[in-house]
Every structure is written in C-alpha cells, then in structure tokens.
Design a protein around this motif. Structure first.
Motif, mmCIF file in Angstrom:
data_model
loop_
_atom_site.group_PDB
_atom_site.id
_atom_site.type_symbol
_atom_site.label_atom_id
_atom_site.label_comp_id
_atom_site.label_asym_id
_atom_site.label_seq_id
_atom_site.Cartn_x
_atom_site.Cartn_y
_atom_site.Cartn_z
ATOM 1 N N VAL A 93 0.870 -1.168 0.000
ATOM 2 C CA VAL A 93 0.000 0.000 0.000
ATOM 3 C C VAL A 93 0.904 1.212 0.000
ATOM 4 O O VAL A 93 1.496 1.560 1.008
ATOM 5 C CB VAL A 93 -0.913 0.004 1.234
ATOM 6 C CG1 VAL A 93 -1.760 1.241 1.255
ATOM 7 C CG2 VAL A 93 -1.792 -1.224 1.229
ATOM 8 N N PHE A 95 1.867 4.618 0.307
ATOM 9 C CA PHE A 95 1.410 5.917 0.762
ATOM 10 C C PHE A 95 2.212 7.063 0.173
ATOM 11 O O PHE A 95 1.859 8.220 0.335
ATOM 12 C CB PHE A 95 1.453 5.985 2.289
ATOM 13 C CG PHE A 95 0.111 5.920 2.898
ATOM 14 C CD1 PHE A 95 -0.690 7.040 2.939
ATOM 15 C CD2 PHE A 95 -0.384 4.733 3.388
ATOM 16 C CE1 PHE A 95 -1.955 6.973 3.466
ATOM 17 C CE2 PHE A 95 -1.644 4.669 3.921
ATOM 18 C CZ PHE A 95 -2.435 5.788 3.959
ATOM 19 N N LEU A 141 14.525 0.732 -0.405
ATOM 20 C CA LEU A 141 13.732 0.793 0.822
ATOM 21 C C LEU A 141 12.817 -0.403 1.013
ATOM 22 O O LEU A 141 12.634 -0.880 2.130
ATOM 23 C CB LEU A 141 12.876 2.058 0.829
ATOM 24 C CG LEU A 141 13.603 3.372 1.057
ATOM 25 C CD1 LEU A 141 12.613 4.516 1.019
ATOM 26 C CD2 LEU A 141 14.319 3.334 2.396
ATOM 27 N N GLU A 151 2.033 -3.563 7.991
ATOM 28 C CA GLU A 151 2.191 -2.289 8.684
ATOM 29 C C GLU A 151 3.567 -1.699 8.417
ATOM 30 O O GLU A 151 3.713 -0.498 8.236
ATOM 31 C CB GLU A 151 1.989 -2.463 10.190
ATOM 32 C CG GLU A 151 0.547 -2.469 10.627
ATOM 33 C CD GLU A 151 -0.117 -3.807 10.390
ATOM 34 O OE1 GLU A 151 0.611 -4.783 10.104
ATOM 35 O OE2 GLU A 151 -1.350 -3.887 10.466
ATOM 36 N N ASN A 152 4.589 -2.543 8.401
ATOM 37 C CA ASN A 152 5.933 -2.015 8.204
ATOM 38 C C ASN A 152 6.105 -1.401 6.823
ATOM 39 O O ASN A 152 6.728 -0.352 6.676
ATOM 40 C CB ASN A 152 6.964 -3.124 8.421
ATOM 41 C CG ASN A 152 7.248 -3.319 9.888
ATOM 42 O OD1 ASN A 152 6.610 -2.676 10.728
ATOM 43 N ND2 ASN A 152 8.181 -4.169 10.213
ATOM 44 N N LEU A 154 3.725 -0.195 5.059
ATOM 45 C CA LEU A 154 2.910 1.012 5.085
ATOM 46 C C LEU A 154 3.676 2.146 5.768
ATOM 47 O O LEU A 154 3.680 3.288 5.322
ATOM 48 C CB LEU A 154 1.631 0.686 5.841
ATOM 49 C CG LEU A 154 0.439 1.575 5.654
ATOM 50 C CD1 LEU A 154 -0.798 0.726 5.558
ATOM 51 C CD2 LEU A 154 0.291 2.486 6.836
ATOM 52 N N LEU A 155 4.371 1.807 6.857
ATOM 53 C CA LEU A 155 5.110 2.824 7.604
ATOM 54 C C LEU A 155 6.282 3.363 6.793
ATOM 55 O O LEU A 155 6.588 4.553 6.847
ATOM 56 C CB LEU A 155 5.612 2.236 8.919
ATOM 57 C CG LEU A 155 4.537 2.054 9.976
ATOM 58 C CD1 LEU A 155 5.044 1.197 11.111
ATOM 59 C CD2 LEU A 155 4.100 3.411 10.495
ATOM 60 N N ILE A 156 6.942 2.468 6.040
ATOM 61 C CA ILE A 156 8.070 2.938 5.236
ATOM 62 C C ILE A 156 7.581 3.907 4.163
ATOM 63 O O ILE A 156 8.155 4.984 3.968
ATOM 64 C CB ILE A 156 8.817 1.749 4.599
ATOM 65 C CG1 ILE A 156 9.561 0.968 5.686
ATOM 66 C CG2 ILE A 156 9.798 2.235 3.546
ATOM 67 C CD1 ILE A 156 10.269 -0.263 5.188
ATOM 68 N N LEU A 158 4.887 5.616 4.251
ATOM 69 C CA LEU A 158 4.416 6.820 4.942
ATOM 70 C C LEU A 158 5.598 7.728 5.281
ATOM 71 O O LEU A 158 5.554 8.939 5.045
ATOM 72 C CB LEU A 158 3.673 6.416 6.215
ATOM 73 C CG LEU A 158 3.226 7.557 7.105
ATOM 74 C CD1 LEU A 158 2.114 8.317 6.428
ATOM 75 C CD2 LEU A 158 2.753 7.048 8.458
ATOM 76 N N GLY A 159 6.658 7.131 5.820
ATOM 77 C CA GLY A 159 7.861 7.906 6.144
ATOM 78 C C GLY A 159 8.428 8.560 4.896
ATOM 79 O O GLY A 159 8.799 9.738 4.899
ATOM 80 N N LEU A 160 8.461 7.787 3.806
ATOM 81 C CA LEU A 160 8.979 8.321 2.550
ATOM 82 C C LEU A 160 8.144 9.507 2.084
ATOM 83 O O LEU A 160 8.671 10.532 1.646
ATOM 84 C CB LEU A 160 8.958 7.211 1.494
ATOM 85 C CG LEU A 160 9.490 7.606 0.130
ATOM 86 C CD1 LEU A 160 10.973 7.898 0.204
ATOM 87 C CD2 LEU A 160 9.217 6.510 -0.888
ATOM 88 N N LEU A 162 6.347 11.544 3.916
ATOM 89 C CA LEU A 162 6.644 12.705 4.765
ATOM 90 C C LEU A 162 7.979 13.326 4.371
ATOM 91 O O LEU A 162 8.122 14.551 4.305
ATOM 92 C CB LEU A 162 6.702 12.278 6.231
ATOM 93 C CG LEU A 162 5.407 11.833 6.875
ATOM 94 C CD1 LEU A 162 5.670 11.299 8.270
ATOM 95 C CD2 LEU A 162 4.448 12.999 6.935
ATOM 96 N N LEU A 163 8.949 12.455 4.106
ATOM 97 C CA LEU A 163 10.290 12.929 3.764
ATOM 98 C C LEU A 163 10.268 13.725 2.462
ATOM 99 O O LEU A 163 10.819 14.833 2.379
ATOM 100 C CB LEU A 163 11.222 11.724 3.650
ATOM 101 C CG LEU A 163 12.697 12.021 3.397
ATOM 102 C CD1 LEU A 163 13.246 12.857 4.534
ATOM 103 C CD2 LEU A 163 13.475 10.728 3.279
ATOM 104 N N ASN A 166 8.214 17.088 2.837
ATOM 105 C CA ASN A 166 8.893 18.106 3.623
ATOM 106 C C ASN A 166 10.231 18.495 3.019
ATOM 107 O O ASN A 166 10.699 19.608 3.219
ATOM 108 C CB ASN A 166 9.037 17.645 5.069
ATOM 109 C CG ASN A 166 7.688 17.635 5.760
ATOM 110 O OD1 ASN A 166 7.205 18.672 6.158
ATOM 111 N ND2 ASN A 166 7.057 16.479 5.840
ATOM 112 N N GLY A 167 10.828 17.576 2.263
ATOM 113 C CA GLY A 167 12.016 17.935 1.498
ATOM 114 C C GLY A 167 11.668 19.016 0.477
ATOM 115 O O GLY A 167 12.357 20.039 0.365
#
Lengths: 344, 355
Positions: A93, A95, A141, A151-152, A154-156, A158-160, A162-163, A166-167
């Motif tokens: 998934v 994100f 990644l 979940e993991n 999805l979290l990766i 999601l982190g990407l 955000l990165l 914000n970058g």
C-alpha cells in the motif's frame, strides 16, 4: 447497494486476502462480468446525476459538473492505475504515491522554468525520472521487506511520503507555483465550458492507460508481471526474475503518477503538499475499482471525478472531498473487494 | 506479551514464605512508573522555561501515543485516524468552555465520552464488515478526514477559525490556566500522562487486555475458544479513543487555541503513529520513549531553523525539517529495528537472560 451485489453468490463480502487481490489482477479485464459491472457503475452514475438535477434544478449546472468531473476522473484513473498495479503485484500500500506525484510536478515546473519547453514535453523527463525514482525506492527501501508485516511497508512508504513532501517544502518553500499552458483555449460542449488543458489531460490519461493495458496483456514482460501477481513462487520456478519484475512494476506504477502529474500540472497550483489530496483520491479510486484491478481503476477514477463534482451540488459549501470519503466508506464496508473485484 | 503466570499470586507466595516471590511484570511496571513520575516531578523547577515547554509537549505526545498504542499495539488494529479522537477531545472541551463556560476538566470527560462513542461506532462497522490491515487503516483515515472537513465547514465549530480559549485573570486549576511559564502545566500533564500509563499497564494485564492480545495474535483461535471478539475489540477501541481525547483536550488548554488542521489534520495521526513506532509498538514504555525522542527532536530542529549553522543557511525560516527528520528516523527504525527501540532492547535483554 444491493444491485451491486447481484453479480455474485455469497451474501457477505469478506476482506480479500492478498492472494485474492493478485488473482484479480491476473483475471482483470475483458470479461462479460466486467461489462456488467461497468453497467452497474453507469447506472449509479445516472442516479447520482438525476438527484443532482433535482437538487439544483438547473440542467446546465449539472451538465457542467458531469463534464468537468469526467475529465478530471480520467486523471484520477491514471494515478490510481499506478497505485493499484503496485498493490496487485507487490502487495504494497504505497502511501508515497501522492508525494511522488508532487515530485514529478516540481520536476515539470523546474524544466519549464529552466528551458522554456512546452509543459507536455516535460513528460519526456518526468516519466523516466519517476520510473527511476520508483525503481530506486523499491530497491533501496522496500525490497527485502517482503516477509515483513503490512504495517511495516505502510510505515516505510508513509515515512517516505513525509520525507519527500517536507524535502520539497524545505527546498522550494510553500509558495504555490503555476505552470501556464501556452495556447490554451476554451470551447463549449452543449453549453458546458471545457478548457483545452482539461481535455488534453483526459485524452492523455486514457491513452497512457491504454498503453499500460496493452503492456500488461500483450507483451512478454506484461505476462511476467501478471504471472508474478498471480503466483510469485510459481513464476520464480519457471524462470521469472521476480525481484526484477517487482522493481520494474514499482517503477511503472510511479511513472504513471509522473505522467499524471505532468498532465495535471497546468490545471492546479503546484505546492509541496498537493500530492496528499491526489493520494487520498487515488486510494478511494483503488478501493472502488478493486485493489489490484487496473481496468477498475480507470472506471473508478471516472466515477470519483463525477462524485467529487456532484458533491458540491448536493452539499452546498462543503468540501468536494466529503462526498468522496462517504462513497469510500460505504464501498469499504459493503464491498471491500471493490466494485470490480471478485470475491475471495 | 508477558506470558501466563501460573505460579505467583498470593497462594504461591504464602506457600513458601521464606523467599520473596519474584515480582510479577505488572508490579514491576507499576514500580518503574512510580519511580519515573517521582523523578519527573521536580523537572520544571530545574529546566529553563524553553525546555519546560518541550517537556509539556513530550507529555502530550506521550498521552496520545499511549492511546494509539492501546488500540494498534496491544489490539493489533492499525489506526491511521487517531486525529479523529484527538480532535473530538480538543473540540468538545473547547466548545463547552468557550460557548458554555464549562470547566475543561468536565469538558475533558465529555470529550473522552464523545471520542469513545465515535470509536465504538466506527469500530463496530469496521469489525462487522471484517476490515483488516490496510483496509482498516484506510477506513480510520477516511473517518478522521471526514471529521476534519465537516468541522472546517460547520458554523457551530467556527469553521476554519476554530476556538480560542478565553484568558482569565490569575491562575486556576479548575480552569487549567496558569501563567505561561508556570510549572503547573507540566504537573497537570504529568499527572494525566501518569494516569494514562497506569491505565495502559492495568489494561494490558487485565482479563480484557489478555483477551485482546490473544485476539491480536490469532483471532480465529481466540474466537473458536469462545472469546467474544467483538466486545473486547470495542472496549479496546473505546479506551484508546478516550485516552487520546485527553491529549486533545489538554492540548487546547495548553496552547489556548485549536483549529481543524491542528485537531483533525492527518499529521496528528502520523505523529501518534511515528511516536509509538520509534519507541516500540505494543510495549508499555515504547510510547514514552518515542515521545521523548520525537518531542526533543522537534525542539532541536526548531532551534536549528531559527539559528542555522553556516552550511545550512538556506534553511533559515523554512519549515519541514522536523518532519523530514522524524520521517528519516521512522524509515530507519522500521528497516533496522522493526520492534522499535524498547522492543528491540527488551528482546536483546531477555535473549541474554536466557543464555
């Protein structure tokens, strides 16, 4: 929603297993069932339009919404096709899809600013760039998290997301940017105003969608992708390099977002967080079309484009996304396998 | 989580009174909590006031994270929409205070009730239709976003403007208002965070908590043994939402202001998730450790942006660095320490003990 459920036998839809999503990708398209489902979607759309007509009392207003919605829906379909392809083949998934789309818009913006090229010619830069970024993201990644929990992954992503967002914010600031389309024009379609840019975006999205479809169904590599989606282990046994297929598929998926970004860029104001909204819409479309169903994504895109525009008629002064979310929740609850998905 | 304690308990201890019984995990965790609280109490008197504000923020993060962890860590129901419960807590107490002059303490309780109710409703539908994994996450996300959109366009929640808490003269515990650099804010937040941690410890070791972790680990097996899955899931979801609502209500009181984006924005959900994942999902102390890291990180980046060193000069006045940094942290932790900091440490320790 009962009319949607007529097609199958089991009364209670269950959340599809990942393998079911894969089976659907392999089986999507070209069947009588698909046509029937498309008919149901069309029927729903007609009902929605009829209610909008009653509410507004003005045929022209509704017609304008329908035209604008469908034109926008083509783009949503293209974005969602990339997302659903990644889900269907890799079970990820993603994100970060919207953030990658925003990156592509900034690439297009940079190229137009730097070289004065026609905005659409930046497709030649943005699409390969996004393909590469997608491939690198997958290799760097996500590859190797195959056994990790959903979940993991999805979290990766999601982190990407955000990165990346914000970058962009750090380097380009929050000021909105515009990409002008040279020689843009307008014309009237039975009273509805259609901007040339929207029409180009719609046609472009359909063309690229058709190319992707052809790629999946008619080429050797497309067969490999479908084989991996249907049964990764089996594909591995007959000599398919599954890891490479995964990487290329992720690349193709993000390249779809790249293409959609270039087509959409002249229609919106480009900001670092713009991808978020497209991401949400794309997820709704993906669920609507059936996770992993490429053809469903396109039809779902058109329907969501329509819903988004008609919402502003139904609910005066509300955000158009509200209707999109309402449709999303109803479909998630009643038919999580999507309008075009098969039952698990 | 902790295994089933077959021996232990009062009878076993009574049977062999000569040697002290080993501490049960629950009691050990309660002692650690007590020590942590005792150590934390004098902090605001020792820290400079800027750091005091960071400490309060860390506590808000901690409450929110404990709330999220209850549902998603212990319960295994991955929520992407905790902003909904944070926002309902913030808005309920703000609305009652601003429009009806109700004490924020009562507003907080009302907010907890509203959030728990909303959680039960959305939870009921999600479990009834068996949404799992990504589908459940997306459904909770859509729910939170819908609330944000509704609040943004509704008259009685002041649309996009939100609520500003009216200032009073002097300080009052009943109104949760103190002078800006008063240590009282810290102590109130500490008490709330302490209660939240206490509840999460008691919950984890309660009958319901054990059922819920069993359901998380194997729902089918738990159901086939007769566990009323739906009831326990709904209890967990309601508790999680209520704890998160406390964070929201206190947030409004501390910053004296709330709007749809601050309360219901997706970044709130992301913050709750990132905090727990960095600290250690499904552990008692993970949310606390994560809150300390994420909270101090955002302070470090804020200072960095105000007065950047030479080579980072382009960052002056730009935003986004803090989120970018914790995004990197999030990715690195998920890739390298999938159990988070606390989870990895306890796994290492128990492996050594076994050897």
């Amino acid at each position: 929603m009962s009319d949607i459920n007529n097609g199958g036998a089991a009364p209670a839809p269950a959340t599809p297993e990942p393998s079911a999503a894969r089976r659907r990708l392999a089986a999507s398209g070209g069947t009588g069932a698909l046509l029937r489902r498309a008919g149901v979607v069309g029927g729903l759309a007609v009902i929605a339009i009829a209610i909008a007509l009653l509410k507004s009392g003005s045929g022209l207003v509704v017609w304008q919404s329908v035209v604008t919605g469908l034109l926008m829906g083509g783009l949503y379909g293209l974005i969602a096709m990339g997302l659903t392809l990644i889900f269907g083949v890799l079970d990820i998934v993603n994100f970060a899809h919207g953030a990658l789309l925003a990156i592509a818009m900034f690439i297009a913006f940079g190229v137009v600013q730097g070289t004065g090229l026609h905005p659409y010619l930046t497709l030649l830069v943005a699409v390969p760039a996004l393909f590469l970024i997608g491939a690198v993201v997958h290799r760097g990644l996500l590859s190797g998290t195959g056994g990790a929990s959903l979940e993991n992954q999805l979290l990766i992503t999601l982190g990407l997301s955000l990165l990346l967002e914000n970058g962009l914010l750090m380097f380009f600031g929050a000021e909105p940017k515009n990409i002008a389309l040279p020689g843009d024009f307008q014309f009237s379609l039975f009273g509805a105003v259609v901007a040339g840019g929207r029409l180009y975006a719609f046609v472009g999205a359909l063309l690229i969608g058709a190319v992707l479809f052809w790629l999946l169904r008619r080429t050797r590599f497309g067969t490999a992708i479908r084989a991996v989606a249907a049964n990764g282990q089996g594909a591995e046994l007959v000599g398919v390099n599954v890891r490479r297929v995964h990487t290329v598929t992720f690349g193709i998926g993000t390249a779809c977002a790249g293409a959609a970004a270039v087509l959409a860029a002249p229609l919106v104001t480009v900001t670092p967080t713009l991808g978020e909204q497209f991401n949400i819409t794309a997820f709704v479309v993906v669920v609507l079309g059936g996770m992993g169903n490429v053809a469903g994504a396109l039809v779902g895109g058109l329907l969501i484009g329509l819903v988004e525009q008609l919402t502003t008629i139904y609910m005066d002064g509300q955000s158009s996304l509200l209707g999109v979310f309402a449709v999303f929740l109803v479909v998630l609850f009643l038919r999580p396998q999507g309008l075009f998905g098969r039952r698990a | 989580m902790t295994g089933i304690t077959i021996t232990g308990g009062r009878d076993a201890a009574a049977a062999r009174p000569a040697e002290a019984p080993p501490l049960r995990p629950q009691n050990r965790q309660l002692i650690v909590l007590g020590v942590l609280l005792l150590v934390a109490i004098p902090l605001p008197l020792l820290l400079p006031s800027a750091q005091g504000a960071v400490a309060v923020r860390i506590l808000i993060f901690a409450i929110m994270a404990i709330g999220w962890n209850t549902m998603s860590g212990f319960g295994g129901m991955f929520s992407f929409g905790h902003a909904a419960f944070f926002g309902l807590g913030a808005y309920t107490s703000a609305y009652l205070l601003v429009n009806h002059g109700v004490s924020p303490w009562i507003g907080m309780l009302a907010g907890m009730a509203v959030a728990a109710l909303a959680a039960v409703v959305i939870g009921y539908f999600a479990f009834r239709y068996k949404l799992q994994g990504a589908y459940f996450a997306l459904a909770t996300f859509a729910f939170a976003e819908m609330l944000r959109l509704i609040v943004t366009t509704t008259e009685f929640t002041n649309k996009a403007v939100g609520f500003t808490v009216p200032l009073i003269d002097g300080s009052s515990l009943w109104k949760i208002q103190f002078p800006a650099d008063s240590p009282a804010y810290f102590w109130v937040a500490l008490a709330l965070a302490g209660i939240a941690a206490l509840i999460s410890i008691l919950f984890l070791h309660s009958r319901t908590g054990r059922y819920v972790t069993a359901i998380r680990d194997d729902e089918l097996a738990a159901a086939s043994l007769g566990a009323p899955v739906m009831r326990y899931k709904l209890i967990t979801v309601a508790l999680s939402a209520a704890i998160t609502a406390v964070a929201g209500a206190f947030y409004t009181q501390y910053y004296l202001f709330v709007n749809p984006e601050l309360a219901f924005g997706s970044s709130v959900s992301v913050q709750a998730i990132a905090t727990v994942v960095i600290g250690g999902i499904g552990t008692i102390w993970g949310p606390v450790v994560g809150a300390v890291i994420v909270g101090s990180l955002s302070d470090v980046t804020a200072t960095l942006l105000r007065t950047p060193p030479e080579f980072l000069g382009f960052l002056q006045g730009r935003s986004g660095l803090d989120v970018a940094l914790y995004a990197i942290l999030l990715i690195v932790i998920v890739r390298l320490l999938p159990k988070g900091i606390v989870g990895t440490l306890t796994a290492k320790l128990s492996a050594r003990r076994r050897r």
